[in-house]
Design a protein around this motif. Structure first.
Motif, PDB file in Angstrom:
ATOM      1  N   ALA A  62       0.993  -1.219   0.078  1.00  0.00           N
ATOM      2  CA  ALA A  62      -0.127   0.110  -0.168  1.00  0.00           C
ATOM      3  C   ALA A  62       0.861   1.360  -0.021  1.00  0.00           C
ATOM      4  O   ALA A  62       1.930   1.252   0.575  1.00  0.00           O
ATOM      5  N   ARG A  63       0.228   2.419  -0.580  1.00  0.00           N
ATOM      6  CA  ARG A  63       1.057   3.631  -0.603  1.00  0.00           C
ATOM      7  C   ARG A  63       0.495   4.337   0.685  1.00  0.00           C
ATOM      8  O   ARG A  63      -0.937   4.189   0.700  1.00  0.00           O
ATOM      9  N   MET A  73     -15.892   6.790   2.327  1.00  0.00           N
ATOM     10  CA  MET A  73     -16.704   5.611   2.046  1.00  0.00           C
ATOM     11  C   MET A  73     -16.254   4.632   3.231  1.00  0.00           C
ATOM     12  O   MET A  73     -14.863   4.697   3.593  1.00  0.00           O
ATOM     13  N   LEU A  74     -16.877   3.624   3.331  1.00  0.00           N
ATOM     14  CA  LEU A  74     -16.401   2.514   4.251  1.00  0.00           C
ATOM     15  C   LEU A  74     -16.825   1.265   3.341  1.00  0.00           C
ATOM     16  O   LEU A  74     -17.818   1.156   2.517  1.00  0.00           O
ATOM     17  N   GLU A  75     -16.205   0.027   3.689  1.00  0.00           N
ATOM     18  CA  GLU A  75     -16.622  -1.244   3.059  1.00  0.00           C
ATOM     19  C   GLU A  75     -16.777  -2.424   4.518  1.00  0.00           C
ATOM     20  O   GLU A  75     -16.301  -2.129   5.408  1.00  0.00           O
ATOM     21  N   ARG A  76     -17.385  -3.301   4.016  1.00  0.00           N
ATOM     22  CA  ARG A  76     -17.393  -4.648   4.831  1.00  0.00           C
ATOM     23  C   ARG A  76     -17.370  -5.676   4.095  1.00  0.00           C
ATOM     24  O   ARG A  76     -17.912  -5.814   2.800  1.00  0.00           O
ATOM     25  N   HIS A  77     -17.178  -6.812   4.610  1.00  0.00           N
ATOM     26  CA  HIS A  77     -17.220  -8.141   4.261  1.00  0.00           C
ATOM     27  C   HIS A  77     -18.129  -9.108   4.885  1.00  0.00           C
ATOM     28  O   HIS A  77     -17.873  -9.554   6.073  1.00  0.00           O
ATOM     29  N   PRO A  78     -19.251  -9.209   4.290  1.00  0.00           N
ATOM     30  CA  PRO A  78     -20.454  -9.632   5.237  1.00  0.00           C
ATOM     31  C   PRO A  78     -20.069 -11.074   5.727  1.00  0.00           C
ATOM     32  O   PRO A  78     -20.908 -11.739   6.635  1.00  0.00           O
ATOM     33  N   TYR A 121     -10.677  -7.678  11.454  1.00  0.00           N
ATOM     34  CA  TYR A 121     -12.063  -7.208  11.489  1.00  0.00           C
ATOM     35  C   TYR A 121     -13.160  -8.517  11.352  1.00  0.00           C
ATOM     36  O   TYR A 121     -12.773  -9.401  10.568  1.00  0.00           O
ATOM     37  N   HIS A 122     -14.006  -8.301  12.439  1.00  0.00           N
ATOM     38  CA  HIS A 122     -15.189  -9.400  12.513  1.00  0.00           C
ATOM     39  C   HIS A 122     -15.802  -9.175  11.155  1.00  0.00           C
ATOM     40  O   HIS A 122     -16.063  -8.174  10.461  1.00  0.00           O
ATOM     41  N   ALA A 123     -16.331 -10.207  10.810  1.00  0.00           N
ATOM     42  CA  ALA A 123     -17.367 -10.104   9.323  1.00  0.00           C
ATOM     43  C   ALA A 123     -18.498  -9.032   9.738  1.00  0.00           C
ATOM     44  O   ALA A 123     -19.099  -9.037  10.681  1.00  0.00           O
ATOM     45  N   GLY A 124     -18.522  -8.251   8.666  1.00  0.00           N
ATOM     46  CA  GLY A 124     -19.656  -7.287   8.783  1.00  0.00           C
ATOM     47  C   GLY A 124     -19.268  -5.820   9.393  1.00  0.00           C
ATOM     48  O   GLY A 124     -20.106  -4.884   9.224  1.00  0.00           O
ATOM     49  N   VAL A 125     -18.192  -5.731  10.120  1.00  0.00           N
ATOM     50  CA  VAL A 125     -17.705  -4.493  10.530  1.00  0.00           C
ATOM     51  C   VAL A 125     -17.188  -3.621   9.470  1.00  0.00           C
ATOM     52  O   VAL A 125     -16.375  -3.991   8.458  1.00  0.00           O
ATOM     53  N   TRP A 126     -17.771  -2.528   9.419  1.00  0.00           N
ATOM     54  CA  TRP A 126     -17.444  -1.424   8.431  1.00  0.00           C
ATOM     55  C   TRP A 126     -16.168  -0.937   8.567  1.00  0.00           C
ATOM     56  O   TRP A 126     -15.734  -0.679   9.881  1.00  0.00           O
ATOM     57  N   HIS A 127     -15.256  -0.632   7.564  1.00  0.00           N
ATOM     58  CA  HIS A 127     -13.937  -0.075   7.772  1.00  0.00           C
ATOM     59  C   HIS A 127     -13.181   0.461   6.453  1.00  0.00           C
ATOM     60  O   HIS A 127     -13.844   0.121   5.378  1.00  0.00           O
ATOM     61  N   HIS A 128     -12.457   1.449   6.623  1.00  0.00           N
ATOM     62  CA  HIS A 128     -11.874   2.275   5.620  1.00  0.00           C
ATOM     63  C   HIS A 128     -10.853   1.033   4.701  1.00  0.00           C
ATOM     64  O   HIS A 128     -10.192   0.411   5.677  1.00  0.00           O
ATOM     65  N   PRO A 129     -10.579   1.006   3.521  1.00  0.00           N
ATOM     66  CA  PRO A 129      -9.340   0.551   2.958  1.00  0.00           C
ATOM     67  C   PRO A 129      -8.293   0.753   3.985  1.00  0.00           C
ATOM     68  O   PRO A 129      -8.126   1.799   4.369  1.00  0.00           O
ATOM     69  N   VAL A 130      -7.146   0.102   3.557  1.00  0.00           N
ATOM     70  CA  VAL A 130      -6.035   0.041   4.344  1.00  0.00           C
ATOM     71  C   VAL A 130      -5.495   1.310   4.420  1.00  0.00           C
ATOM     72  O   VAL A 130      -5.066   2.095   3.404  1.00  0.00           O
ATOM     73  N   LEU A 131      -5.146   1.982   5.490  1.00  0.00           N
ATOM     74  CA  LEU A 131      -4.375   3.098   5.635  1.00  0.00           C
ATOM     75  C   LEU A 131      -3.004   3.089   6.135  1.00  0.00           C
ATOM     76  O   LEU A 131      -2.695   3.290   7.478  1.00  0.00           O
TER      77      LEU A 131
ATOM     78  N   ASN B  34      -8.736   1.969  -5.232  1.00  0.00           N
ATOM     79  CA  ASN B  34      -8.488   3.255  -6.248  1.00  0.00           C
ATOM     80  C   ASN B  34      -7.087   3.259  -6.717  1.00  0.00           C
ATOM     81  O   ASN B  34      -6.596   4.085  -6.934  1.00  0.00           O
ATOM     82  N   GLY B  35      -6.460   2.380  -6.878  1.00  0.00           N
ATOM     83  CA  GLY B  35      -4.985   2.022  -6.991  1.00  0.00           C
ATOM     84  C   GLY B  35      -4.109   2.348  -6.085  1.00  0.00           C
ATOM     85  O   GLY B  35      -2.749   2.352  -6.556  1.00  0.00           O
ATOM     86  N   SER B  36      -4.440   2.474  -5.001  1.00  0.00           N
ATOM     87  CA  SER B  36      -3.432   2.822  -4.026  1.00  0.00           C
ATOM     88  C   SER B  36      -2.687   1.366  -3.256  1.00  0.00           C
ATOM     89  O   SER B  36      -1.779   1.526  -2.426  1.00  0.00           O
TER      90      SER B  36
END
Lengths: 166, 166
Positions: A62-63, A73-78, A121-131, B34-36
């Protein structure tokens, strides 16, 4: 809203509503291999959900994003957990919201992992892509492969997006 | 026998009979976030076998053993894979034998992981307990938890034990 977010240190207790912290500091262990190795056992459990779900191991490179960062935005993996463990000993940020049907921007929390800590992350927890906080940082990822769709994204209205400053 | 063992560099091709190499060098990836971020996808698959098997994430903290080292035993996990990924960027050794009913001391091979490489033993592959090359080294472990016994040990006759010198 555009409220600033407060960055909290990552602790097992603070992160418990969202998942597990993968670390040795302060954790129990037992000896294996004739005493040459400490096993810090089952710091996290991998959830692979229904159907043909199976755990896989990947690496993310990651950069660093630009700060102040608008959390748009946030994402989750249900159907599965997702673990991130730093491979370069570098701190990173973890942005989460509880596993409600839609994420609540006002419920977002931010944790700083110290470089010796991973998270799951537990299943379903909303999170931002890697920072990542530096370019070319690398993380070991343990998550779910399978035929069911397993990534939901939610985009906040512009006036709701919180701002993450370092 | 007491034959000396040759240490081979760890490569995906060389290690293929025993499991997977978890690394980015020379591997395919695709962009996410997004490419990051580059995703080096599914470098290893976690096998959790029958019954109530599930994948867990642990950390091993290992001390360096003394060399030359007599390889007196190997172990295997019949119902699950086991991954070792270095968390401190340190090289380590990997001693394996094919998944025959009993391990063949003459078939033992030794690989040196370069510090940017992890490995995932396939279920049933005979291997030596972790061989760190410095004290207080740490590895992320992804293996199986469940009610079935999942660790067999085999001890070689003294005259069969190979010797591992650095």
């Amino acid at each position: 809203m555009s409220r600033p977010l407060r960055i909290e240190p990552l602790t097992a207790e603070g992160f418990a509503p969202f998942g597990e912290v993968i670390e040795t500091a302060g954790r129990d262990w037992y000896p294996i291999n004739n005493g040459s190795t400490r096993r810090y056992h089952a710091l996290a459990r991998v959830a692979t959900g229904p159907a043909d779900g199976a755990a896989i191991i990947s690496i993310f490179r990651a950069r660093r994003l630009d700060y102040p960062l608008t959390i748009a935005m946030l994402e989750r993996h249900p159907h599965g957990s997702q673990a991130f463990v730093p491979l370069r000993g570098e701190p990173f940020l973890v942005v989460v919201a509880p596993p409600t049907t839609e994420p609540d921007a006002r419920a977002i929390r931010v944790f700083r992992a110290d470089g010796q800590q991973g998270i799951n992350y537990h299943a379903g927890v909303w999170h931002h892509p890697v920072l990542a906080l530096r370019d070319e940082d690398e993380f070991l990822i343990v998550d779910r492969a399978g035929s069911l769709p397993n990534c939901d994204e939610f985009f906040f209205a512009a006036q709701e997006c919180p701002i993450l400053a370092l």
